[in-house]
Design an enzyme around this catalytic site. Structure first.
Site, PDB file in Angstrom:
ATOM      1  N   ARG A  59      49.803  56.770 -24.944  1.00  9.83           N
ATOM      2  CA  ARG A  59      48.828  56.641 -23.861  1.00  9.83           C
ATOM      3  C   ARG A  59      47.577  57.456 -24.185  1.00  9.83           C
ATOM      4  NH1 ARG A  59      53.937  57.330 -21.498  1.00  9.83           N
ATOM      5  NH2 ARG A  59      54.586  55.614 -20.129  1.00  9.83           N
TER       6      ARG A  59
ATOM      7  N   LYS B  59      53.794  61.162 -18.517  1.00 10.24           N
ATOM      8  CA  LYS B  59      53.789  60.410 -17.260  1.00 10.24           C
ATOM      9  C   LYS B  59      55.107  60.569 -16.512  1.00 10.24           C
ATOM     10  CE  LYS B  59      52.632  55.876 -15.366  1.00 10.24           C
ATOM     11  NZ  LYS B  59      52.191  54.499 -15.680  1.00 10.24           N
TER      12      LYS B  59
ATOM     13  N   ARG C  87      46.928  50.522 -26.595  1.00  5.48           N
ATOM     14  CA  ARG C  87      48.367  50.534 -26.291  1.00  5.48           C
ATOM     15  C   ARG C  87      48.872  49.109 -26.071  1.00  5.48           C
ATOM     16  NH1 ARG C  87      52.485  54.000 -24.198  1.00  5.48           N
ATOM     17  NH2 ARG C  87      53.433  53.331 -22.229  1.00  5.48           N
TER      18      ARG C  87
ATOM     19  N   HIS D 273      59.090  54.009 -22.147  1.00  6.45           N
ATOM     20  CA  HIS D 273      59.634  53.488 -20.900  1.00  6.45           C
ATOM     21  C   HIS D 273      61.137  53.703 -20.864  1.00  6.45           C
ATOM     22  CE1 HIS D 273      56.021  50.514 -20.535  1.00  6.45           C
ATOM     23  NE2 HIS D 273      55.728  51.721 -20.087  1.00  6.45           N
TER      24      HIS D 273
ATOM     25  N   TYR E 210      53.382  44.744 -19.639  1.00  7.15           N
ATOM     26  CA  TYR E 210      52.862  44.168 -20.879  1.00  7.15           C
ATOM     27  C   TYR E 210      53.327  42.729 -21.089  1.00  7.15           C
ATOM     28  CZ  TYR E 210      51.809  49.027 -21.700  1.00  7.15           C
ATOM     29  OH  TYR E 210      51.333  50.300 -21.566  1.00  7.15           O
TER      30      TYR E 210
END
Length: 289
Positions: free
Chosen positions: A102, A152, A231, A254, A264
């Site tokens: 990111r 994140k 990304r 993730h 995505y």
């Protein structure tokens, strides 16, 4: 809604105020604004300033549609990488495209988290002490410029082996940065940042976006691109190369495939191989002569 005394605030007032913002803010921004209002009134309730939280009675409206993210084609990515060689952002662009980290993770990356595999010792060591005379390198994606400096989510923490082009770019950056440190002298701010200004300070998001748009413009692919789309491009290239979606989810940090598929979905193909090895192959490093 401005000017309303809190105790006189009605649900209709909140509803009307949020509706007035729908043409200016995205749905996510509206949700954030609504959430702040609800928390504020909740605090007022705790101090007996108001009886009920009228903001809790309202459903957040949908905001204006944001520009959907897109991904670079392999041809566009190759042109962009070639143009970026003359930019201070070269290593930033290469690393972001070839690892899928990111933007907030890239800007927070420190040299202590760029590591080399020291074969004789059977251990990973920071390149600051190990140097760049090794066969394997990786980055510990542990930090972010988000609040509290964490990624994140906790599950976003990951270790990514680096493809050869990323290693080369980081090696050149390390040498250049050493020269800039000497030139800056006492002005240098030693935060150990990989990507920083000529005096060691953190890069501003606006300057990163501006320079990235210059790179894409000179590369002939337009200016309507943002760094975060590197990304998306990573995911697209991985997917086009036959990488399983489970592996892509691990690479981008993730916890499972659901978020990867949702966020995505336009970049994923029906069959979604490993990050560094795939990038070496895609950009020519892994092909036989």
């Amino acid at each position: 809604m401005v000017g309303h005394v809190l105790k006189d605030l009605r649900a209709d007032d909140v509803d009307e105020w949020l509706d007035g913002l729908t043409g200016k803010l995205s749905t996510r921004s509206l949700q954030a604004v609504h959430s702040i209002l609800k928390r504020s009134i909740r605090q007022a309730q705790a101090r007996d300033r108001v009886v009920r939280n009228v903001a809790e009675l309202i459903t957040t409206p949908k905001g204006r549609a944001g520009r959907p993210s897109k991904a670079l084609t392999l041809e566009q990515a190759t042109a962009m990488l070639e143009t970026a060689k003359s930019s201070r952002l070269h290593a930033y662009v290469v690393l972001s495209l070839m690892t899928g980290i990111r933007t907030e993770e890239a800007r927070a990356l420190q040299w202590q988290h760029v590591v080399a595999w020291v074969k004789d010792e059977d251990v990973w060591r920071p390149v600051g002490t190990a140097g760049f005379d090794h066969e394997r390198y990786a980055v510990y994606v542990w930090r972010s410029v988000r609040a509290h400096g964490d990624t994140k989510t906790r599950t976003s923490r990951r270790t990514l082996e680096l493809p050869d082009d990323a290693v080369d770019a980081l090696r050149r950056l390390h040498v250049r940065q050493a020269s800039e440190r000497l030139k800056a002298g006492l002005v240098w701010k030693d935060d150990d940042l990989v990507f920083c200004t000529g005096t060691g300070r953190a890069l501003s998001p606006a300057n990163v976006r501006r320079e990235f748009r210059r790179i894409t413009r000179v590369a002939g692919i337009g200016v309507n691109w943002t760094p975060r789309e590197l990304r998306h491009s990573f995911v697209s290239i991985m997917s086009d190369s036959g990488v399983r979606i489970e592996t892509i989810a691990d690479l981008v940090g993730h916890a499972g495939t659901a978020v990867t598929e949702q966020v995505y979905r336009h970049q994923l193909r029906p069959v979604i191989h490993e990050g560094a090895a795939t990038m070496n192959t895609v950009f020519g490093r892994g092909r036989s002569a």
